[in-house]
Design a protein around this motif. Structure first.
Motif: not given
Length: 859
Positions: A416, A452, A700-701, A704-705, A753, A757, A762, A856
């Motif tokens: 990010s 990503s 919402y990320r 993933e992060r 994931e 989305r 998203y 982000l």
């Protein structure tokens, strides 16, 4: 001076050369670097100045001297403007910065991110090229007690700020951001003669000049003293050319002695430019390494690419992606072209730069924000020379002006840090890299062990013939602002894409096993330590085995917050709606509480400010507390802290990592900086102290992060001859992210994931635009947010929806109240968006608006 609409086509055409005026007076249209100004202005050219479109100028503007970009010559000034009222260009700061393709790139950035063109130019150029004078307010003498008794609240606030500042001096812009009704307060203090107002001239970066000595003697000297002859002999052994300061040091001579030699005609002393560049450690030459079959396939595929092909290089941690980069770049340099390598963090550049310099020597240069203004300025100018070179840098290096660009690489492309949150434009380096690859007609390589979701679905789905919206155009707008091109960037979906995999580590080393420890069970069995029994045993054995380890904590400081055990009061930052973190400096030093948002700090109180109780308790664990516990429980272990507190000074990243590589410590304790591609072969143990802090964030990320961070930090173990081991401590061992990290299953995590989305539209199955508003006045920013949301309601179409307005997750930061509005755009529709210039006009002067395209960070 008059403003006209700017179109990219006419500007690019004018960049091709000069306009030869047939009159005695020459007229030039420029774009000025002044906040709130988006028009083009006309200036006259003094007879002694030679200017070409694309030059950076210094021009008078109102009461200020500001930077400007020369756009085009015109035959006549605007008809409604008297020639004798047109002001003259002051000077040329730098020449020829904007070739047509580069100018087009800046226009795309301005158009896509809904930002004035001058803002895109400002973020692309090195500091100091666009100088601007600024109004400053300074305290006059000492303020006697009681003199402000009859002042307004605004005037009192300004006096307090100025008195607290060591130089008793602040810019008027800063005071406006910090104090409500600052203009009236300053005017009142000026009337009372308590402050003075003055204009600070622009600070323009200039080339650094230094005196050099050149030998011009034939060797038949006759009228020299033995001392003078000795100096000439030293100069001759140095090749006949050396910096004056260096010669004086070598000969232990005085400047007067050199002056005498110059007067006799044996040497010439003259000023020359000395390039200020980051100087890395001298590296021994490194030969290309033998590649694995997968590496060889990747190198061959990349070197055979044509045009602006895009590649996703998906390699597990330790699979040798850097060696692929090196061997892919070598033929680019042999063709007389240059390569651009972007990394997410400054901390990653020393290690990567050393490897590149060992392979390519002096052809490698570095460009990032930790360099001095002079170093960035000179490195930028060095790039313009067109020599084949490799530029390694962080996000802003995507604008490096390399004339013959042959390859762009984004290492750790998922990170990010490649996205800019402020100031505008809020660009993502990956998106800009795609445009640049298209404009320069060169390949783009995106490398990561945890790509990503945008890159993954874009490349994999497109290979299978399924479309993706990643990097497509945003919907068009009505009445686009005059400072940007009146169109959106062209779509780059026609770029050929490729997927390359490095599924195994080099030398077939195994990925480290991940042991998940349930900290709930540890507590039930009587273990109250922040370290589980498994991690404690591993730490105990570390030094005995002569191995090294890393402890990962997701936050710095000692404790997350400080609370009173009697009344529950939590110590908070007076300028932000967040708790203060406790920082333990060193034994015997004052205990500090610090805000991680505005950097406010205060000493730790002995008693609760609310009830007076002495029972204050620290909660949570940061790097400092973990280090303190290591000292208490494992006194034999030597450790180094590696976080933003310990790496503030220039060169600190390299120093700390070098110490660790030289085995001056057994343990590296740090934050997310440790996850960014560090290659430390001697590390066998990774301990994740508390994984839960990454999982439960209102974004919402977050999943993933968390998966990317935990996978990357786990990948630091077992990269050498000894096998690695990862111990992950958590209170939610059944969480899907924890399970995926434990099994090293990227694709399983991605599929789960992506389903979520898709259901919520998203990214990458939809687009977002975030409007961030802030002000020192809570009511002003709330009312403005409501007004903008009402304006948006007139544009509601089936293709998009409005979420908000709503207060930001942290309402107040640095005394500014924050609200936001989120626009969600459906994946398959192209709705018409509102006029952003009209949206900006709804903001009063005391409310700032940032339009963040593809955000982000929603917090």
């Amino acid at each position: 001076m008059v403003g006209v609409n700017l179109t990219g086509r006419s500007v690019v055409a004018e960049l091709q050369g000069y306009y030869q005026s047939q009159t005695n007076q020459r007229w030039l249209e420029v774009l000025v670097d002044c906040p709130g100004t988006q028009e083009i202005y006309t200036y006259k050219l003094p007879a002694q100045l030679t200017v070409q479109p694309g030059d950076i100028l210094s021009v008078p503007f109102g009461a200020n001297q500001v930077g400007a970009i020369a756009l085009r010559f015109v035959e006549q000034p605007p008809v409604d403007l008297s020639p004798d009222k047109i002001r003259a260009v002051e000077d040329v700061v730098s020449r020829g910065f904007f070739p047509p393709a580069y100018w087009e790139l800046l226009n795309r950035v301005a158009a896509y991110y809904y930002t004035p063109l001058i803002a895109a130019i400002r973020v692309a150029l090195p500091p100091g090229l666009l100088g601007r004078s600024q109004r400053r307010i300074k305290l006059i003498g000492e303020i006697k007690p009681g003199v402000d008794a009859f002042c307004t609240p605004a005037a009192k606030e300004i006096l307090a700020l100025l008195q607290a500042q060591p130089n008793k001096d602040y810019s008027f812009v800063y005071l406006q951001r910090q104090v409500r009704n600052a203009y009236r307060g300053v005017r009142e203090l000026l009337r009372l003669s308590l402050v003075e107002s003055y204009l600070e001239p622009p600070r323009l970066t200039r080339p650094k000049l230094q005196k050099a000595v050149t030998l011009v003697s034939t060797g038949l000297e006759r009228d020299l003293t033995s001392r003078q002859q000795e100096i000439l002999d030293v100069l001759r052994r140095q090749g006949g050319d050396i910096w004056l300061s260096e010669l004086l040091r070598l000969c232990n001579a005085s400047p007067s002695t050199l002056k005498t030699l110059e007067q006799k005609g044996y040497v010439v002393i003259e000023e020359r430019e000395m390039l200020r560049q980051e100087q890395g450690v001298l590296q021994a030459a490194d030969a290309p390494k033998t590649l694995t079959a997968a590496q060889l396939q990747a190198v061959e595929a990349i070197t055979q690419l044509e045009g602006c092909d895009r590649v996703l290089l998906h390699g597990v941690t330790g699979s040798g992606k850097t060696e692929v980069y090196l061997q892919a770049i070598a033929p680019i340099l042999s063709q007389g072209k240059s390569a651009l390598v972007l990394v997410p963090e400054i901390g990653l550049t020393p290690q990567l730069t050393d490897r590149f310099r060992a392979r390519f020597g002096s052809k490698v240069c570095v460009y990032h924000s930790a360099l001095s203004d002079g170093e960035r300025y000179d490195t930028w100018r060095q790039m313009l020379l067109g020599e084949p070179q490799v530029v390694i840098g962080t996000r802003s290096a995507i604008f490096a002006p390399l004339p013959r660009l042959g390859l762009i690489i984004l290492d750790e492309e998922h990170d990010s840090s490649f996205k800019q949150d402020s100031p505008i434009p809020t660009y993502h380096a990956r998106t800009v890299a795609q445009w640049r690859a298209e404009l320069e007609n060169c390949p783009l390589v995106l490398g990561s062990a945890t790509p990503s979701l945008e890159s993954w679905i874009s490349v994999r789905k497109r290979e299978s013939g399924v479309g993706s919206r990643e990097s497509e155009e945003l919907p068009t707008t009505v009445n686009h602002q005059p400072s940007t091109i009146n169109r959106q960037p062209s779509t780059i979906n026609h770029q050929p894409t490729h997927y390359l995999s490095l599924p195994e580590r080099i030398q077939s080393r195994p990925l480290p096993p991940v042991e998940v420890v349930d900290m709930r069970q540890e507590i039930q069995e009587g273990n109250r330590s922040i370290f589980s029994r498994s991690l404690s045993e591993a730490l105990q054995q570390l030094q005995a085995r002569g191995q090294q380890g890393i402890l990962f904590i997701h936050r710095r400081g000692h404790s997350t917050f400080v609370s009173c055990r009697s009344c529950g009061y939590v110590l908070e930052c007076p300028a932000c709606d967040v708790s203060l973190s406790y920082h333990h400096v060193e034994e015997g030093a004052p205990q500090l509480l610090r805000c991680h948002y505005c950097n406010y700090s205060q000493s730790h109180p002995r008693n609760c400010p609310e009830c007076g109780s002495p029972y204050l308790k620290f909660f949570g664990s940061g790097t400092q507390r973990v280090a303190q516990e290591i000292t208490r429980l494992f006194p034999q272990l030597r450790f180094i802290r590696f976080d933003s507190d310990t790496t503030r000074t220039k060169g600190a990243h390299r120093t700390l990592l070098t110490q660790f590589a030289n085995r001056e410590a057994d343990l590296l304790i740090g934050t997310q900086m440790l996850t960014k591609g560090l290659d430390l072969p001697q590390v066998t143990l990774i301990g994740v102290v508390a994984a839960d802090g990454l999982l439960h964030l209102p974004d919402y990320r977050a999943a993933e992060r968390a998966f990317q961070t935990l996978t990357q930090v786990a990948g630091r173990a077992g990269r050498g001859d000894d096998p690695g081991r990862v111990i992950l401590q958590t209170y939610t061992p059944d969480h899907p992210v924890i399970q995926a990290v434990q099994q090293h299953e990227y694709e399983r995590f991605v599929e789960a994931e992506l389903q979520q989305r898709v259901a919520l539209n998203y990214p990458p199955h939809g687009r977002l635009i975030l409007l961030r508003l802030s002000s020192v006045e809570a009511s002003a920013v709330e009312n403005t947010a409501q007004a903008i949301a009402s304006y948006f309601n007139n544009y509601i179409t089936p293709g998009w929806e409005i979420l908000g307005p709503a207060p930001a997750n942290i309402l107040r930061v640095a005394n500014r109240y924050r609200w936001q509005i989120l626009l969600k755009i459906a994946p398959d529709l192209q709705p018409v968006l509102p006029d952003w210039q009209q949206v900006r006009s709804l903001c009063p002067h005391n409310v700032s608006l940032t339009i963040d395209v593809d955000p982000l960070n929603l917090m």
